[in-house]
Design a protein around this motif. Structure first.
Motif, short mmCIF file in Angstrom:
data_model
loop_
_atom_site.label_atom_id
_atom_site.label_comp_id
_atom_site.label_asym_id
_atom_site.label_seq_id
_atom_site.Cartn_x
_atom_site.Cartn_y
_atom_site.Cartn_z
N ILE A 278 7.51 -72.84 -4.75
CA ILE A 278 6.41 -72.78 -3.79
C ILE A 278 6.63 -73.75 -2.62
CG2 ILE A 278 3.96 -73.33 -3.50
CD1 ILE A 278 3.47 -72.18 -6.26
N GLU A 279 7.20 -74.92 -2.90
CA GLU A 279 7.39 -75.91 -1.85
C GLU A 279 8.43 -75.48 -0.82
OE1 GLU A 279 9.47 -77.64 -5.59
OE2 GLU A 279 7.75 -76.34 -5.10
N ASP A 280 9.16 -74.41 -1.10
CA ASP A 280 10.18 -73.90 -0.17
C ASP A 280 9.64 -72.76 0.70
OD1 ASP A 280 11.82 -75.70 -1.48
OD2 ASP A 280 12.80 -74.16 -2.71
N LEU A 281 8.35 -72.51 0.64
CA LEU A 281 7.77 -71.35 1.31
C LEU A 281 8.09 -71.30 2.81
CD1 LEU A 281 5.83 -68.89 1.33
CD2 LEU A 281 3.97 -70.51 1.75
N PHE A 282 7.89 -72.40 3.50
CA PHE A 282 8.11 -72.41 4.95
C PHE A 282 9.56 -72.10 5.29
CE2 PHE A 282 3.95 -74.18 5.20
CZ PHE A 282 3.50 -73.93 6.50
N TYR A 283 10.47 -72.61 4.48
CA TYR A 283 11.89 -72.40 4.78
C TYR A 283 12.26 -70.91 4.66
CZ TYR A 283 11.80 -77.43 3.99
OH TYR A 283 11.48 -78.76 4.03
N TYR A 284 11.62 -70.22 3.75
CA TYR A 284 11.86 -68.78 3.60
C TYR A 284 11.52 -68.06 4.90
CZ TYR A 284 11.63 -64.07 1.59
OH TYR A 284 11.82 -62.74 1.34
N HIS A 285 10.36 -68.39 5.46
CA HIS A 285 9.93 -67.74 6.70
C HIS A 285 10.78 -68.20 7.89
CE1 HIS A 285 6.20 -65.66 5.40
NE2 HIS A 285 6.27 -66.55 4.42
N ILE A 286 11.13 -69.47 7.93
CA ILE A 286 11.93 -69.97 9.04
C ILE A 286 13.32 -69.35 9.01
CG2 ILE A 286 13.02 -72.04 10.02
CD1 ILE A 286 10.56 -73.62 9.05
N ALA A 287 13.87 -69.15 7.81
CA ALA A 287 15.19 -68.51 7.71
C ALA A 287 15.14 -67.10 8.30
CB ALA A 287 15.65 -68.45 6.25
N ALA A 288 14.04 -66.38 8.10
CA ALA A 288 13.90 -65.05 8.68
C ALA A 288 13.86 -65.13 10.21
CB ALA A 288 12.63 -64.38 8.15
N ILE A 289 13.22 -66.17 10.72
CA ILE A 289 13.17 -66.37 12.17
C ILE A 289 14.57 -66.65 12.71
CG2 ILE A 289 12.36 -67.93 13.99
CD1 ILE A 289 9.81 -68.30 12.33
N ILE A 290 15.32 -67.49 12.00
CA ILE A 290 16.69 -67.82 12.43
C ILE A 290 17.54 -66.56 12.52
CG2 ILE A 290 18.79 -69.08 11.80
CD1 ILE A 290 16.89 -71.01 10.24
N ALA A 291 17.45 -65.71 11.50
CA ALA A 291 18.24 -64.48 11.48
C ALA A 291 17.83 -63.55 12.62
CB ALA A 291 18.07 -63.78 10.14
N LYS A 292 16.55 -63.48 12.88
CA LYS A 292 16.05 -62.59 13.94
C LYS A 292 16.45 -63.09 15.32
CE LYS A 292 13.53 -59.45 16.00
NZ LYS A 292 13.93 -58.03 16.01
N CYS A 293 16.35 -64.40 15.54
CA CYS A 293 16.56 -64.97 16.87
C CYS A 293 18.02 -65.25 17.19
CB CYS A 293 15.79 -66.29 17.01
SG CYS A 293 14.02 -66.11 16.95
N MET A 294 18.89 -65.22 16.17
CA MET A 294 20.28 -65.61 16.37
C MET A 294 20.36 -67.02 16.96
SD MET A 294 22.12 -62.99 15.36
CE MET A 294 23.69 -63.16 16.18
#
Length: 362
Positions: A278-294
């Motif tokens: 649960i404490e890694d929740l934000f990183y999951y979403h941020i990783a998706a942003i990184i992949a999308k934004c290159m």
């Protein structure tokens, strides 16, 4: 919390009658002496000439407040962050020294990787574009501007936070540091703060469009949303550690839980993911942003080496789902060398005219 030895209380009282009050939170005499000195200096600064004894009265009031667990920064009203003076108020997380160290390291990486012409450097005809997620007091964007603006003729830094109180304080800190001469006047136009929440959407594409709709950065042929650098110190404390005494009483009682612990209800769809915490929740979403934004460079603060290793694996798995980002280099960087202290996860991608270069992960 263990009781303070009577001998230590007596020794503290012999130095100053106010020291035993500070011992309740400081726990050591040296630490209590340091805080008493800072509080005394603050009391003297606000001393009224019409009431010559006011400084001592104020000093005792502040010591009593500190003995109740109120963070020193909330009492003094500010916190140094690099060469800046960051105003601190209740409802917004207090900047930490570890975050300051990570920000300096991020600035060094940006200068090493992105300041050169060609070879992956930033085109001088457009601004360097940085986004800080979960910005809080705005300390990270403001310090980055202080460190980077002399090297980049054009720079745009945007801090995003879900808290309107934090956004208001971040903007106040921008004006405050310009007024004090600690930031150049460029910061008034180069640094912006916007309200946003990356956790409120299930679909990452719509989430990004919503979160970044007010970010004033021009588009790029390589970056879908026009971002070169993402940096973040997100909430990363587990609900268990928040409740079981691992998190200090002062933090639990007075600093905003919103900035410390990810919301448990938002984690429900991810609980079936392998090794998800649960404490890694934000990183999951941020990783998706990184992949999308290159994004060329990403710097993520984590609570410990163990968490940083999990986050590095999580980011690698998400990035591997996109062939364009499969060459990302992911590494873990230590702030102090102590496993239980904050670490940073660094993600670097090289871009050329045909898209990202392939690199070796580690």
């Amino acid at each position: 919390m263990p009781r303070i030895p009577t001998r230590l209380i007596v020794e503290a009282y012999q130095h100053d009658a106010l020291l035993p009050l500070l011992l309740r939170e400081c726990r050591t005499l040296d630490s209590a002496k340091h805080e008493l000195r800072w509080l005394r200096e603050h009391a003297l600064r606000v001393k009224s000439e019409a009431t010559p004894h006011f400084s001592r009265t104020l000093l005792r009031t502040m010591c009593v407040a500190r003995s109740k667990g109120i963070p020193l920064q909330y009492i003094l009203g500010d916190q140094p962050f690099g060469d800046l003076d960051i105003k601190c108020t209740r409802g917004v997380l207090i900047p930490r020294q570890e975050t300051e160290t990570i920000t300096y390291h991020a600035a060094k990486l940006i200068l090493d990787k992105l300041s050169k012409d060609g070879g992956g450097g930033i085109d001088k005809n457009r601004p360097l574009r940085i986004i800080d997620l979960c910005t809080g007091t705005g300390c990270i964007p403001l310090l980055l501007h202080s460190l980077l603006s002399p090297h980049f003729p054009k720079i745009t830094i945007t801090g995003i936070d879900i808290s309107t109180v934090a956004i208001g304080l971040a903007r106040e800190n921008r004006e405050r540091n310009v007024r004090l001469g600690l930031l150049s006047k460029r910061a008034l136009t180069d640094v912006n703060f916007q309200h946003g929440n990356v956790l409120e959407y299930a679909d990452h594409t719509s989430a990004l469009n919503k979160v970044f709709q007010d970010v004033r950065v021009p588009p790029s042929p390589h970056l879908d949303l026009g971002c070169d650098v993402i940096i973040s110190n997100p909430p990363y404390i587990s609900p268990q550690d928040y409740r079981n005494g691992t998190t200090s009483r002062s933090v639990r009682m007075f600093e905003p839980k919103l900035a410390l612990v990810p919301p448990e209800e938002s984690s429900t769809p991810l609980l079936g993911e392998r090794n998800f915490q649960i404490e890694d929740l934000f990183y999951y979403h941020i990783a998706a942003i990184i992949a999308k934004c290159m994004v060329r460079l990403t710097v993520l603060e984590c609570g410990s080496r163990l968490q940083a290793m999990r986050v590095a694996t999580l980011c690698r798995n998400i990035l591997q789902k996109r062939s364009e980002t499969s060459g990302a280099t992911i590494s873990v960087w230590s702030v102090t060398g102590v496993d239980t202290h904050p670490y940073a996860v660094l993600i670097q991608m090289s871009l050329n005219n045909k898209g990202p270069c392939q690199g070796q992960q580690r």
